[in-house]
Motif scaffolding. Sequence first.
Motif, PDB file in Angstrom:
ATOM      1  N   LEU A 179       0.958  -0.876  -0.009  1.00 20.65           N
ATOM      2  CA  LEU A 179      -0.305   0.378   0.465  1.00 20.65           C
ATOM      3  C   LEU A 179       1.079   1.127   0.241  1.00 20.65           C
ATOM      4  O   LEU A 179       1.760   1.474   0.756  1.00 20.65           O
ATOM      5  N   ASN A 180       0.170   2.227  -0.988  1.00 17.58           N
ATOM      6  CA  ASN A 180       1.464   3.353  -0.714  1.00 17.58           C
ATOM      7  C   ASN A 180       1.005   4.252   0.475  1.00 17.58           C
ATOM      8  O   ASN A 180      -0.547   4.016   0.974  1.00 17.58           O
ATOM      9  N   THR A 181       1.551   4.973   0.361  1.00 16.06           N
ATOM     10  CA  THR A 181       1.921   6.065   1.920  1.00 16.06           C
ATOM     11  C   THR A 181      -0.099   6.791   2.209  1.00 16.06           C
ATOM     12  O   THR A 181      -0.674   6.550   3.133  1.00 16.06           O
ATOM     13  N   SER A 182      -0.644   7.015   0.569  1.00 20.34           N
ATOM     14  CA  SER A 182      -2.049   7.177   1.141  1.00 20.34           C
ATOM     15  C   SER A 182      -3.109   6.892   1.392  1.00 20.34           C
ATOM     16  O   SER A 182      -3.657   6.759   2.190  1.00 20.34           O
ATOM     17  N   ALA A 183      -2.714   4.567   0.429  1.00 21.01           N
ATOM     18  CA  ALA A 183      -3.634   4.049   0.852  1.00 21.01           C
ATOM     19  C   ALA A 183      -4.122   3.986   2.488  1.00 21.01           C
ATOM     20  O   ALA A 183      -4.787   3.364   2.908  1.00 21.01           O
ATOM     21  N   ARG A 184      -2.824   3.432   3.090  1.00 19.63           N
ATOM     22  CA  ARG A 184      -2.469   3.120   4.467  1.00 19.63           C
ATOM     23  C   ARG A 184      -2.455   4.502   5.343  1.00 19.63           C
ATOM     24  O   ARG A 184      -4.066   4.097   6.388  1.00 19.63           O
ATOM     25  N   GLU A 185      -2.889   5.901   5.159  1.00 19.32           N
ATOM     26  CA  GLU A 185      -3.583   5.884   5.766  1.00 19.32           C
ATOM     27  C   GLU A 185      -5.247   6.012   5.570  1.00 19.32           C
ATOM     28  O   GLU A 185      -5.502   6.771   6.611  1.00 19.32           O
ATOM     29  N   HIS A 186      -5.710   6.353   4.943  1.00 16.33           N
ATOM     30  CA  HIS A 186      -6.725   6.960   4.341  1.00 16.33           C
ATOM     31  C   HIS A 186      -7.675   4.601   5.257  1.00 16.33           C
ATOM     32  O   HIS A 186      -9.219   5.451   5.458  1.00 16.33           O
ATOM     33  N   ASN A 189     -12.291  14.262  -7.465  1.00 16.76           N
ATOM     34  CA  ASN A 189     -12.661  12.665  -7.142  1.00 16.76           C
ATOM     35  C   ASN A 189     -10.680  11.603  -6.790  1.00 16.76           C
ATOM     36  O   ASN A 189     -10.115  12.152  -6.494  1.00 16.76           O
ATOM     37  N   GLU A 190     -11.730  10.983  -5.879  1.00 18.32           N
ATOM     38  CA  GLU A 190     -10.932  10.813  -4.903  1.00 18.32           C
ATOM     39  C   GLU A 190     -10.976   9.278  -4.837  1.00 18.32           C
ATOM     40  O   GLU A 190     -12.464   9.149  -4.909  1.00 18.32           O
ATOM     41  N   GLY A 191     -10.213   7.973  -4.877  1.00 20.52           N
ATOM     42  CA  GLY A 191     -10.596   6.958  -4.672  1.00 20.52           C
ATOM     43  C   GLY A 191      -9.069   5.882  -4.805  1.00 20.52           C
ATOM     44  O   GLY A 191      -8.158   6.468  -4.433  1.00 20.52           O
ATOM     45  N   PHE A 192      -9.235   4.319  -4.574  1.00 16.92           N
ATOM     46  CA  PHE A 192      -8.402   3.501  -4.431  1.00 16.92           C
ATOM     47  C   PHE A 192      -8.290   3.317  -6.097  1.00 16.92           C
ATOM     48  O   PHE A 192      -9.206   3.370  -6.752  1.00 16.92           O
ATOM     49  N   MET A 239      -2.163  -1.577  -4.030  1.00 12.24           N
ATOM     50  CA  MET A 239      -3.235  -0.381  -3.767  1.00 12.24           C
ATOM     51  C   MET A 239      -2.595   1.271  -3.587  1.00 12.24           C
ATOM     52  O   MET A 239      -1.718   1.188  -2.175  1.00 12.24           O
ATOM     53  N   GLN A 240      -3.385   2.476  -4.336  1.00 13.28           N
ATOM     54  CA  GLN A 240      -2.771   3.447  -3.609  1.00 13.28           C
ATOM     55  C   GLN A 240      -3.941   4.485  -3.749  1.00 13.28           C
ATOM     56  O   GLN A 240      -5.507   3.830  -4.251  1.00 13.28           O
ATOM     57  N   TYR A 241      -4.046   4.908  -3.105  1.00 16.70           N
ATOM     58  CA  TYR A 241      -5.444   5.805  -2.511  1.00 16.70           C
ATOM     59  C   TYR A 241      -5.245   7.409  -3.385  1.00 16.70           C
ATOM     60  O   TYR A 241      -3.804   7.766  -2.734  1.00 16.70           O
ATOM     61  N   THR A 242      -5.641   8.168  -4.176  1.00 17.23           N
ATOM     62  CA  THR A 242      -5.266   8.928  -5.225  1.00 17.23           C
ATOM     63  C   THR A 242      -6.583  10.170  -5.318  1.00 17.23           C
ATOM     64  O   THR A 242      -7.848   9.919  -4.951  1.00 17.23           O
ATOM     65  N   ARG A 243      -6.471  11.205  -5.364  1.00 14.20           N
ATOM     66  CA  ARG A 243      -6.994  12.855  -5.631  1.00 14.20           C
ATOM     67  C   ARG A 243      -6.599  12.940  -7.124  1.00 14.20           C
ATOM     68  O   ARG A 243      -5.540  13.839  -6.993  1.00 14.20           O
ATOM     69  N   ARG A 244      -7.797  13.523  -7.907  1.00 17.93           N
ATOM     70  CA  ARG A 244      -7.544  13.841  -9.141  1.00 17.93           C
ATOM     71  C   ARG A 244      -8.664  14.736  -9.202  1.00 17.93           C
ATOM     72  O   ARG A 244     -10.000  14.445  -8.800  1.00 17.93           O
ATOM     73  N   GLY A 245      -8.144  16.124  -8.591  1.00 21.09           N
ATOM     74  CA  GLY A 245      -9.503  17.231  -8.185  1.00 21.09           C
ATOM     75  C   GLY A 245     -10.488  16.932  -7.343  1.00 21.09           C
ATOM     76  O   GLY A 245     -10.199  16.828  -6.650  1.00 21.09           O
TER      77      GLY A 245
END
Length: 106
Positions: free
Chosen positions: A4-11, A84-87, A76-82
């Motif tokens: 998991l990337n850091t963002s996924a872990r934190e989410h 939109n956000e999600g795994f 697994m990554q958790y991303t935010r684009r504008g």
Amino acid sequence: MITLNTSAREHIIRMLEKKQSVLGIRVGVKGAGCSGFSYVLEYAYSVEEYDTIVDCQQFILVIDEKSKVYLEGMEMQYTRRGLNEGFEFVNPNVKNSCGCGESVYF
């Protein structure tokens, strides 16, 4: 197995703080969509005999026996684009995906 990337872990940590009696997150695949399989994320309230457990220190990922082969090496990554956000699932086992991005083929 799964990273998991850091963002996924934190989410996930934030998600689990809002729940009681949850062991972690169950990750898997199910037959669905136009390409064959979709990823599934659910709260894990129990661990079955043949489940694989990935210790993420502050929580666990639970993977069922049938999904394990499809998820090997996935990130697994958790991303935010504008707005939109999600795994997002970066999976070396995927051979193709549908145009809408909702399902994959292994």
